[in-house]
Scaffold this active site. Sequence first.
Site, PDB file in Angstrom:
ATOM      1  N   ASP A  10       0.842  -1.197   0.000  1.00  0.00           N
ATOM      2  CA  ASP A  10       0.000   0.000   0.000  1.00  0.00           C
ATOM      3  C   ASP A  10       0.874   1.243   0.000  1.00  0.00           C
ATOM      4  OD1 ASP A  10       0.371   1.065   2.982  1.00  0.00           O
ATOM      5  OD2 ASP A  10       0.291  -1.121   3.022  1.00  0.00           O
TER       6      ASP A  10
ATOM      7  N   ASP B 234       0.735   3.683   2.320  1.00  0.00           N
ATOM      8  CA  ASP B 234       0.546   4.314   3.621  1.00  0.00           C
ATOM      9  C   ASP B 234      -0.668   5.243   3.507  1.00  0.00           C
ATOM     10  OD1 ASP B 234       1.515   4.254   6.299  1.00  0.00           O
ATOM     11  OD2 ASP B 234       2.444   6.205   6.057  1.00  0.00           O
TER      12      ASP B 234
END
Length: 297
Positions: free
Chosen positions: A217, A219
Amino acid sequence: GRKRRIMIPSAKIAVIGGSGVYDLDGLQDVQQVSVATPWGAPSDEITVGTLGETQIAFLPRHGRHHKFLPTEVPYQANIYALRMMGVERLLSVSAVGSLAEEYAPGDFVLIDQFIDRTYRRQQTFFGGGIVAHFPLADPVDSKMIQVVADEAKALEQLKVHVGGTYVTMEGPQFSTRAESELYRSWGAKIIGMTNGTEAKLAREAGMGFCTIAMVTDYDCWHPSHDDVDVELIVQTAMSNSKKVRDLLLSCLEPLAALGPSEWRDALVGSVMTPKEFWSPEAIAKTEALFDHIPVAG
């Protein structure tokens, strides 16, 4: 009476698997081993098996059913148990967040630096009677990075970035936007909750250390990316798990062939306390670290 030593199998190289990597298929003659350490029990049983001529140890960091928070992982027991087995090199596999556009979800990163932002960790084997200070300027083994990078080139559909700084945060919550932007301003590329702690203990245990970070991802800093959630992480980690397994199986034998790390005897220049003043308790908790060094006499 004399202590009875229970024979535990030996391995020169170990893998610690993170989120989504709870086992390692492809090994022969597999056995599950429970190792008792002076630091308590490791996260789970250690799987020992062979790959060609090489004996491999595998340990799931959070336990097979992911039952330990990053803060709760018994890091000292994990690394010490592997050291008791004679492990010379440790490969840590981890799901991480990205702090840089070019490190996209699905990519792998071979970290070369750490910034430690944890504050609730036990991350040394020393204290209580033996004081030691270890050098950590280069926490990751450059020879190991090279081997993994070379093996990765041969695998299709695998994008691997060589180098990058990993911020180890305490967790278990993910970052605030302000924290995420702070770490980006420092030039850090990756954020996770576990690997910096393992790097420190691996150094004290004289092991070469290397991280394969799997980006799941962005963040929370990325404007077009939803806030990070566990479902997304698990999804990406699962789709990565075949890729990471292929990479592990291709690089474990060449990594083992490197032999002991240059840090094998780092203890010799790191202990401050004169030997005659070591406490029996501290000796009992560090015995395996000294087992090949005459200083332990």
